[in-house]
Design a protein around this motif. Structure first.
Motif, short mmCIF file in Angstrom:
data_model
loop_
_atom_site.label_atom_id
_atom_site.label_comp_id
_atom_site.label_asym_id
_atom_site.label_seq_id
_atom_site.Cartn_x
_atom_site.Cartn_y
_atom_site.Cartn_z
N GLY A 181 -38.92 -71.40 36.16
CA GLY A 181 -39.13 -71.48 37.50
C GLY A 181 -39.97 -69.96 38.02
N PRO A 182 -39.35 -68.72 38.01
CA PRO A 182 -39.61 -67.67 38.33
C PRO A 182 -40.88 -67.05 37.58
CG PRO A 182 -37.42 -67.54 37.49
CD PRO A 182 -37.85 -68.91 37.73
N VAL A 183 -40.96 -67.33 36.45
CA VAL A 183 -41.86 -67.16 35.16
C VAL A 183 -43.06 -67.92 35.44
CG1 VAL A 183 -42.75 -67.42 32.73
CG2 VAL A 183 -40.50 -66.51 33.30
N ARG A 184 -42.88 -69.35 35.84
CA ARG A 184 -44.20 -70.03 36.45
C ARG A 184 -44.71 -69.50 37.80
NH1 ARG A 184 -41.97 -75.05 39.57
NH2 ARG A 184 -41.36 -73.43 40.65
N ASP A 185 -43.90 -69.15 38.66
CA ASP A 185 -44.27 -68.40 40.00
C ASP A 185 -45.04 -67.15 39.55
OD1 ASP A 185 -43.36 -70.61 40.95
OD2 ASP A 185 -41.46 -69.87 41.81
N ARG A 186 -44.66 -66.19 38.84
CA ARG A 186 -45.34 -65.02 38.48
C ARG A 186 -46.76 -65.24 38.00
NH1 ARG A 186 -41.07 -64.75 40.88
NH2 ARG A 186 -42.60 -65.41 42.43
N ILE A 187 -46.58 -66.32 36.93
CA ILE A 187 -48.09 -66.50 36.37
C ILE A 187 -49.09 -66.79 37.57
CG2 ILE A 187 -49.09 -68.14 34.90
CD1 ILE A 187 -46.52 -67.81 33.08
N ASN A 188 -48.49 -67.96 38.34
CA ASN A 188 -49.27 -68.49 39.23
C ASN A 188 -49.71 -67.31 40.55
OD1 ASN A 188 -49.13 -70.97 38.35
ND2 ASN A 188 -47.42 -71.77 39.88
N GLU A 189 -49.09 -66.42 40.59
CA GLU A 189 -49.31 -65.25 41.20
C GLU A 189 -50.45 -64.26 40.59
OE1 GLU A 189 -45.78 -63.33 42.59
OE2 GLU A 189 -45.17 -65.14 43.59
N GLY A 190 -50.58 -64.47 39.41
CA GLY A 190 -51.45 -63.58 38.57
C GLY A 190 -50.82 -62.25 38.04
N VAL A 191 -49.53 -62.11 38.28
CA VAL A 191 -48.72 -60.83 37.93
C VAL A 191 -48.23 -61.08 36.54
CG1 VAL A 191 -46.48 -59.46 38.33
CG2 VAL A 191 -47.68 -60.60 40.42
N LEU A 192 -48.10 -62.21 35.71
CA LEU A 192 -47.85 -62.35 34.58
C LEU A 192 -48.93 -62.94 33.71
CD1 LEU A 192 -43.97 -62.82 34.46
CD2 LEU A 192 -45.16 -60.75 34.04
N PRO A 193 -49.53 -62.85 32.67
CA PRO A 193 -50.32 -63.48 31.93
C PRO A 193 -49.45 -64.58 31.37
CG PRO A 193 -49.52 -61.88 30.33
CD PRO A 193 -49.11 -61.56 31.80
N GLY A 194 -50.24 -65.93 31.09
CA GLY A 194 -49.45 -67.08 30.62
C GLY A 194 -50.35 -68.28 31.00
N PRO A 195 -49.89 -69.46 30.32
CA PRO A 195 -50.70 -70.60 30.75
C PRO A 195 -50.04 -71.27 32.02
CG PRO A 195 -48.57 -71.01 29.31
CD PRO A 195 -48.76 -69.72 29.44
N ARG A 196 -50.64 -72.14 32.60
CA ARG A 196 -50.18 -72.80 33.65
C ARG A 196 -49.13 -73.64 33.23
NH1 ARG A 196 -54.55 -75.05 34.16
NH2 ARG A 196 -55.87 -73.53 35.15
N VAL A 197 -47.74 -73.39 33.80
CA VAL A 197 -46.66 -73.99 33.46
C VAL A 197 -46.11 -74.86 34.62
CG1 VAL A 197 -44.20 -73.34 33.36
CG2 VAL A 197 -46.02 -71.86 32.43
N LEU A 198 -45.71 -76.03 34.09
CA LEU A 198 -45.03 -77.13 34.98
C LEU A 198 -43.57 -77.35 34.18
CD1 LEU A 198 -48.00 -77.65 34.88
CD2 LEU A 198 -47.29 -80.10 35.78
N THR A 199 -42.60 -77.32 35.07
CA THR A 199 -41.10 -77.26 34.73
C THR A 199 -40.27 -78.42 35.46
OG1 THR A 199 -39.17 -76.04 34.24
CG2 THR A 199 -40.61 -75.61 36.00
N SER A 200 -39.31 -78.80 34.50
CA SER A 200 -38.43 -79.71 35.08
C SER A 200 -37.04 -78.85 35.61
CB SER A 200 -37.65 -80.53 34.11
OG SER A 200 -37.13 -79.96 32.98
N LEU A 201 -37.11 -77.73 35.31
CA LEU A 201 -35.89 -76.59 35.69
C LEU A 201 -34.49 -77.07 35.04
CD1 LEU A 201 -36.78 -76.05 39.58
CD2 LEU A 201 -37.34 -74.51 37.62
N ILE A 202 -34.27 -78.42 35.34
CA ILE A 202 -32.97 -78.83 34.59
C ILE A 202 -33.21 -80.03 33.80
CG2 ILE A 202 -31.57 -77.88 36.54
CD1 ILE A 202 -31.35 -80.80 37.55
N GLN A 203 -32.08 -80.45 33.11
CA GLN A 203 -32.09 -81.94 32.23
C GLN A 203 -31.19 -82.58 32.60
OE1 GLN A 203 -31.98 -80.44 28.18
NE2 GLN A 203 -33.91 -79.89 28.10
N ILE A 204 -31.49 -83.91 33.00
CA ILE A 204 -30.41 -84.74 33.41
C ILE A 204 -29.81 -85.63 32.49
CG2 ILE A 204 -30.26 -86.50 35.30
CD1 ILE A 204 -32.13 -85.46 37.18
N GLN A 205 -28.36 -85.73 32.53
CA GLN A 205 -27.71 -86.47 31.25
C GLN A 205 -27.04 -87.66 32.38
OE1 GLN A 205 -27.72 -85.59 27.93
NE2 GLN A 205 -28.19 -83.69 27.91
N GLY A 206 -26.52 -88.52 31.49
CA GLY A 206 -25.65 -89.63 32.36
C GLY A 206 -24.20 -89.13 32.25
N MET A 207 -23.86 -88.02 31.69
CA MET A 207 -22.54 -87.46 31.88
C MET A 207 -22.30 -86.03 32.31
SD MET A 207 -20.54 -90.29 30.56
CE MET A 207 -18.90 -89.55 30.06
N GLY A 208 -21.46 -85.75 33.05
CA GLY A 208 -21.35 -84.46 33.63
C GLY A 208 -19.78 -83.83 33.14
#
Length: 387
Positions: A113-140
């Motif tokens: 998330g924060p890496v995506r946002d800094r790239i979008n701001e032009g502060v960091l070089p990188g590809p356009r990033v989309l992220t799920s942030l977490i992974q959802i499982q059936g068990m916790g």
């Protein structure tokens, strides 16, 4: 070093438009980070890409940006200081961009998330990033406290994931390849996650190795099936009917096997990974023959970032893909899979000025994808060793 100009002209001799077309001797005019025209022209070129094959910036729909190699060349997916993990995440993103991938989907880590946002701001070089942030499982939970999530808990999890800034929902409908790929979430759980994802405006990508779990995800209206090693033809046909995307991955298996000393696999696990190569290539061939919409994901983990383009080679040489089909998969089809079909993946007026240029002709020798000489994202040049 990236830099932007108000108006940029690219001169090309061979241009693959991302939709299957081949154009010769075209000038691309860019303003404000977008393409304004493509056609013959005599304007002074800011970048002369003649002699190279120019394509839309590639899109990798399945990476893990936080997963990296440490100083001892050992795989690390977690357990380090947050500030170090964020830096490793950015480093992987930068390597992916240098390899020609101007958009990636990371599924996923909270550090994305924060890496995506800094790239979008032009502060960091990188590809356009989309992220799920977490992974959802059936068990916790852990150990004796491990329990199945209720459908209400899963619905709330999706809503919170959206509120936290996720671009996509990632869920596990099955176990991993080593565990056989059996269904690990109930039909009701899968339905709860994917239906709420759709309701809040998010796509849902599903880890599914075995056929039963994948079929349940398709029927639940989930957006994309990831891996799909053991999918049956009937499920592939169902995916066509539902418009479900399919994202098989070959690079990840080769990466594990090629860099086995960096991972902690047992001999039995390595044999399972090796045995997964043939069915993955086979399901790719069957899916292509049946008209499934095939996205381009690598499942890049530690050791694979910066060589994501090897997936092209495995898909063509092992999976029987035509080079053009593999390129279209990594451009316009993957853009559509990410909900960006009118933004990226195509070289035409109005689209993002995302380009990768390679030395050689990937249509006759797919290994040309290893020779990336020029990368532009959103009108900014991030790599230019074209001459």
């Amino acid at each position: 070093m990236a830099f932007a100009q108000d108006r940029v002209v690219l001169q090309t001799s061979v241009l693959l438009d991302g939709k299957g077309g081949v154009l010769k001797n075209q000038q691309i005019v860019i303003e404000g980070g977008r393409i304004v025209s493509v056609g013959p022209g005599k304007a002074r070129a800011d970048y002369d890409l003649t002699g190279l094959t120019v394509m839309p910036g590639w899109i990798d729909t399945h990476v893990h940006l936080q997963w990296h190699m440490d100083t001892n060349h050992k795989s690390v997916a977690g357990g380090v200081k947050p500030e170090e993990m964020a830096l490793y995440t950015e480093a992987d993103a930068w390597m992916d961009l240098e390899d020609g991938f101007t958009t990636v989907q990371s599924v996923g880590s909270t550090f994305d998330g924060p890496v995506r946002d800094r790239i979008n701001e032009g502060v960091l070089p990188g590809p356009r990033v989309l992220t799920s942030l977490i992974q959802i499982q059936g068990m916790g939970g852990e150990g004796d406290k491990k329990h199945a999530w209720t459908v209400d808990e899963l619905r709330e999890m999706v809503r919170k994931n959206k509120a936290d800034g996720a671009d996509v929902i990632k869920l596990f409908a099955t176990t991993g390849l080593g565990a056989g790929g059996g269904q690990s979430m109930t039909d009701e759980q899968i339905q709860a996650v994917c239906s709420v994802a759709k309701a809040v405006g998010l796509r849902s990508v599903v880890h599914a190795i075995g056929d039963v779990g994948a079929r349940a995800a398709v029927l639940a209206g989930c957006t994309s099936i990831e891996h799909g090693t053991f999918l049956k033809d009937e499920t592939l046909d169902l995916m066509v009917q539902h418009g479900t995307f399919f994202d098989p991955n070959l690079l990840v298996l080769h990466n594990y096997l090629d860099k086995r000393e960096s991972f902690t696999f047992t001999d039995a696990q390595l044999k399972t990974l090796e045995n997964g190569l043939a069915p993955t290539a086979d399901v790719l061939k069957r899916a292509r023959a049946r008209g499934v919409k095939i996205a381009f994901g690598t499942d890049a983990v530690a050791g694979a970032h910066g060589r994501n383009a090897e997936e092209f080679i495995y898909r063509v040489k092992d999976g029987g893909e035509k080079p053009m089909d593999a390129i279209v998969s990594a451009t316009s089809v993957s853009a559509e899979a990410l909900g960006m079909g009118k933004e990226a993946g195509t070289i035409a007026p109005g689209y993002q000025a995302d380009f990768v240029a390679v030395e050689g002709d990937p249509l006759t020798d797919i290994t040309a994808v290893r020779k990336v000489r020029f990368v532009m994202k959103g009108g900014q040049v991030y790599k230019n060793v074209s001459h």
